[in-house]
Every structure is written in C-alpha cells, then in structure tokens.
Design an enzyme around this catalytic site. Structure first.
Site, PDB file in Angstrom:
ATOM      1  N   THR A 162       0.963  -1.076   0.045  1.00  0.00           N
ATOM      2  CA  THR A 162       0.085   0.119   0.229  1.00  0.00           C
ATOM      3  C   THR A 162       0.873   1.052   0.061  1.00  0.00           C
ATOM      4  OG1 THR A 162       0.020   0.056   2.295  1.00  0.00           O
ATOM      5  CG2 THR A 162      -1.730  -1.175   1.242  1.00  0.00           C
ATOM      6  N   HIS A 163       0.582   2.287  -0.593  1.00  0.00           N
ATOM      7  CA  HIS A 163       1.465   3.594  -0.682  1.00  0.00           C
ATOM      8  C   HIS A 163       2.742   2.960  -1.457  1.00  0.00           C
ATOM      9  CE1 HIS A 163      -1.232   5.464   1.957  1.00  0.00           C
ATOM     10  NE2 HIS A 163      -1.158   4.282   2.686  1.00  0.00           N
ATOM     11  N   SER A 284      17.115  -2.161 -27.073  1.00  0.00           N
ATOM     12  CA  SER A 284      17.393  -0.867 -27.235  1.00  0.00           C
ATOM     13  C   SER A 284      18.783  -0.629 -28.603  1.00  0.00           C
ATOM     14  CB  SER A 284      18.371  -0.300 -26.233  1.00  0.00           C
ATOM     15  OG  SER A 284      19.137   0.997 -26.304  1.00  0.00           O
ATOM     16  N   LYS A 290      19.819  -3.724 -22.749  1.00  0.00           N
ATOM     17  CA  LYS A 290      18.369  -3.677 -22.492  1.00  0.00           C
ATOM     18  C   LYS A 290      17.527  -4.821 -22.801  1.00  0.00           C
ATOM     19  CE  LYS A 290      16.896  -0.335 -20.717  1.00  0.00           C
ATOM     20  NZ  LYS A 290      16.875   1.149 -21.274  1.00  0.00           N
ATOM     21  N   GLU A 297       4.357  -1.146 -21.605  1.00  0.00           N
ATOM     22  CA  GLU A 297       4.451   0.322 -21.683  1.00  0.00           C
ATOM     23  C   GLU A 297       3.496   0.917 -22.755  1.00  0.00           C
ATOM     24  OE1 GLU A 297       8.645   1.580 -22.183  1.00  0.00           O
ATOM     25  OE2 GLU A 297       9.113  -0.279 -20.980  1.00  0.00           O
ATOM     26  N   TYR A 324     -31.041  14.203 -36.617  1.00  0.00           N
ATOM     27  CA  TYR A 324     -29.724  13.906 -37.231  1.00  0.00           C
ATOM     28  C   TYR A 324     -29.014  15.160 -37.502  1.00  0.00           C
ATOM     29  CZ  TYR A 324     -25.918  12.314 -40.180  1.00  0.00           C
ATOM     30  OH  TYR A 324     -24.680  12.075 -40.653  1.00  0.00           O
ATOM     31  N   LYS A 332     -17.299   7.959 -36.192  1.00  0.00           N
ATOM     32  CA  LYS A 332     -16.814   6.777 -36.480  1.00  0.00           C
ATOM     33  C   LYS A 332     -15.497   6.613 -36.377  1.00  0.00           C
ATOM     34  CE  LYS A 332     -20.539   6.490 -39.708  1.00  0.00           C
ATOM     35  NZ  LYS A 332     -20.763   7.948 -38.969  1.00  0.00           N
TER      36      LYS A 332
END
Ligand code: ARG
Length: 467
Positions: A162-163, A284, A290, A297, A324, A332
């Site tokens: 928590t926190h 990377s 990496k 993400e 309308y 759309k």
C-alpha cells in the site's frame, strides 16, 4: 452543369446549381473510414429489402435482384476489387450506386422507406455489437490465462503493497485473481452495454418515420436485434450507445494500464519479480544490455487515446439538437480506433499472460524486508487479550528495535520479543513466518492459498458458464 453534377452525386444532386468544391467534398466525405462498415451496411440492406418484399412494397423479383447484386458486391469487397469513390461520399452511397449499376431499377428501389440516417445508425449498432462480442471473447481468454497463472502461483509469496510500501505478504495467485475480478466486471459491463446497442433504428427513416407500411419488428428479428428503437427522432440521432461502449472500453484499458504499470515495475532489474517472454519485449539500439517491456508500456500509453475518444464522443453529442446532424459522422473514427486498440491490446495481453515467468526467490526476499508480518504480530497479541490499539503500539516499538538491529521480526529471539510484551510465547514464530501470515487470511476474498484455490474454482465455473 447539371449533367456533370448528377454524375458526381446522384443521391441528391438535382436540387443543386453548382458542384461542391474538391475541398468540401473531401471534408464532408466519410467513405475512406466508414467503408469498414460495409458488411453491416449490406446486412442491413438485405434485411430491409426482405421486409419491403414481404410487405409488398417491392416485388419479390426486385428483392432477388438486390440479393444477387449484394452478393456480387460482397465478393468484390472481399477480393479488394470494389472501387470506393470519394465522389460518392460514404459507404452507403458507394454500395447503393454499385448495386444500381449491377441490377438497375431494383437497386434504386432499395432506399424506399429508408434514409441514410437510420441506415447509418443501424450499421454502427451492428458494428459495435460485433465488436462487443469479440471483446467478450478476448476478455474470456485473458481471464482464463490469468487464472492459469494464478493457479501455478497459488502458494508463491510476494509482498503486498500500500502506498508502494511493503504492507503484508500476499500470494501471487491472489494478486492475479484481483485482475481476473476487474476484467470480469469489464465483461459484465460490455454485456450490459450490448443490450442497449442491440435495438434497431431502421424504420425511423430521416427522422419522423415513413409513409410505407413497414414491419420494423421483422427487420429487427432478421438482424438479431432484441427490439426496435421506439422513437424515430431518438433512433437516428443519439449515439449514447457508442459513448457507453467507449466508456466500458476505457475501463478495460484502465485495468490493462494498471496491470501494465505493475508488469513494468516487476520486470525492472531492481525489483526482478518477473520476466516477460522475449517476443513481447524489445531491445535498445544503443544499450546492448536492455530488454524493455514495450508491450505493457505501450498499452499504458494507448489507454490515453481511448480516454480521449470517450471525451471526444461525449463532446460530439452535447450540443446537437434533435434529430440527425452531420456532426454524427465524426463518431466513427474514435469508435473504430477504440475497437482496434482494445481488441489488439486484449489479444496481446491474453497471449502475454502465458509468457510471464515468475521469480519466487526474488518475491520472497522482498517480502522478508519491510516487516510484512507486523500486523500478524499485532493480531497475535489481540488474540492473547490485548486491545488492538495497544497491540499496534507494542509492535511499533518492536519494529523500531528491529530497524536498529537490521533484523526482521522473525529473527528476534523470544526474550527480545517478550521485552515488548509478556503475552508473547514461543508460538509467536508460526505467525511471523510468511507462510503463516498468508495461510491465516483464510476467508472469502483473503489471500490464503486455500482461498486462492477456492476462488480459482469459482472463476473457472464462471468462465465455463460463459463459454
Ligand atoms: N455518412 C453519414 C454519417 O456517417 C451518413 C448519414 C448522412 N445523412 C445525411 N443526411 N447527410 O452519419
């Protein structure tokens, strides 16, 4: 001039004295995005033609011609051979024009008792309905993959936070089931939204209904709608169902995004709780070491665009008088992009869940830091008769001492612990272990492995019932 005009836009040209400029044509056209609804448009037209013939509004021969023409158009579209023309504005006029080329007057009779206004509203509803069914299937697959992961890790202990501070030990199975609950509610929401999507606008015509003796219930049942829209003005103009769908989609993305955030944190080498299969990660171009969790993400990032579409659609509707207005054509692209984003994201996540490998040692090591079992010690004292607030105070002192000694509560000797409360005896060590802590939370909704197994059985029965 007139001849030139009628070549350009047969649907409404006769009244006009000059052609629209190329810029205006481009500005007002929707065909390059609404052609995505071609299948729904044809489906709606066939149901309409069937009803017109059944009601004696067009002949059976005309209906047969319309069907023949539409079959060919479907094949042309499927084969990528259909020629979409900007001059013909939208998907509806493009298909109708081609139909008339193919079958002559029967094609021109199709639009009897109908307007593009109720036609487009019907198409969008059919399109959204299909999207909801796809999304429900994908949510089912994701929930089932996460349940598998939960089952494999019913006993795997990690710190719960928590926190973002270590709070209490939990099981990874329990953590995964939290997402299963969220995605389960998302599925409920989508299924509920489907009920309001699944009503037929066709028959409302431009806005007031039609003078022809149509049978709307017949069209509704042909198209699998549960009911008709009961007010023609409402039927052609409101897009609340699209907004509701986008809101439900936003909540799905919100849940995906929360999960993504956790996956990113867990995969960070400083945490190292999980690894994600290479096929969901990228490297990377400059840093050879990496391995980046790009998929979560990006999903976190794409959540923003779905929220944006929700806001866009709400704003699109808010100033429109009945019935309308052309504004509605702007519904759309946000809707289509929402469908694409949610469908792709769920598909990837359902697959990626199976590609998550858990590192129990790292999780365990983290749970052993941060006095995760402090609450267990307090509960222990309460069970020995101390009021909870006093117990809380006692444990706070003990934790502070541990902090100075750089040891965990479980590493204190019995004598050391007894210095904080004479109620402590050697049965305390059972409650201070991680296993003891999680096993003790043994009630509906608790983290105990036994409860996780029960919850898994419950979810599996639910999933089986939905399949
Ligand atoms: N392309 C239009 C839309 O997407 C179809 C309906 C147009 N109707 C009209 N009267 N201009 O909403």
């Amino acid at each position: 001039m007139t001849a030139q005009l009628s070549k350009k836009s047969e649907a409404w040209s006769a009244r006009f004295n000059e052609p629209v400029s190329d810029l205006v044509k481009r500005y007002t056209a929707s065909v390059f995005f609404d052609k995505r609804m071609a299948k729904a448009d044809i489906q709606g037209s066939l149901a309409h033609a069937e009803m017109l013939a059944a009601q004696g509004i067009i002949s059976a021969a005309d209906r047969a011609e319309i069907e023949r023409g539409m079959a060919q158009i479907s094949a042309e579209i499927e084969a990528g051979q259909f020629e979409w023309l900007l001059d013909l504005e939208d998907v509806h006029l493009n298909i109708e024009k081609r139909l008339t080329e193919l079958v002559g007057d029967a094609g021109k009779r199709l639009h009897t008792g109908r307007s593009r206004n109720d036609q487009v509203a019907t198409d969008i509803r059919l399109y959204v309905r299909t999207a909801i069914d796809d999304i429900l299937e994908l949510l089912h697959a994701l929930r089932s993959a996460l349940t598998d992961l939960a089952e494999k890790n019913a006993d795997t202990i990690l710190p719960g936070f928590t926190h973002m501070q270590v709070a209490q030990p939990i099981t990874f199975g329990h953590h995964m089931l939290a997402y299963v609950e969220m995605f389960g509610r998302d599925a409920e929401r989508m299924a509920d939204c489907r009920k309001r999507v699944n009503r037929l606008p066709l028959g409302a015509a431009a806005l007031a209904g039609t003078t022809f003796p149509i049978d709307r219930m017949r069209v509704a049942s042909t198209l699998g709608f549960d009911d008709v829209c009961h007010n023609s003005l409402d039927a052609v103009s409101d897009r609340d169902f699209a907004i509701e769908f986008t809101a439900a989609a936003s909540l799905i993305m919100m849940h995906v995004s929360r999960m993504s955030e956790e996956l990113v944190i867990w995969m960070s080498p400083r945490v190292g709780f999980i690894d994600i299969a290479d096929r969901f990660c990228t490297g990377s171009s400059i840093m050879p070491q990496k391995k980046n969790p790009d998929v979560p993400e990006l999903a976190r990032g794409k959540t923003g665009r779905v929220y944006g579409h929700l806001m866009g659609l709400l704003t699109l509707m808010k100033g429109q008088p009945l019935a309308y207005n052309k504004d509605n054509q702007e519904d759309k692209e946000p809707l289509f992009d929402t469908v694409d984003t949610v469908v792709d994201t769920l598909r990837i996540f359902a697959d990626m869940a199976g590609g998550i490998s858990v590192k129990p040692e790292a999780m365990r090591a983290a749970a052993l830091q941060g006095y995760a079992t402090a609450t267990d010690l307090a509960d222990y004292l309460v069970k020995k008769g101390l009021p909870f607030r006093d117990a809380h105070e006692v444990v706070a002192h003990a934790v502070r001492a541990c902090d100075g000694l750089k040891i965990d509560l479980a590493e204190m000797s019995l004598e050391q612990l007894q210095a904080y409360s004479p109620l402590i005896s050697d049965d305390v060590f059972a409650v201070l272990t991680l296993e003891g802590s999680v096993a003790a939370r043994d009630h509906v909704g608790g983290t105990a492995p036994a409860q996780v197994r029960k919850a898994i059985a419950r979810v599996r029965a639910q999933l089986a019932g939905e399949a």
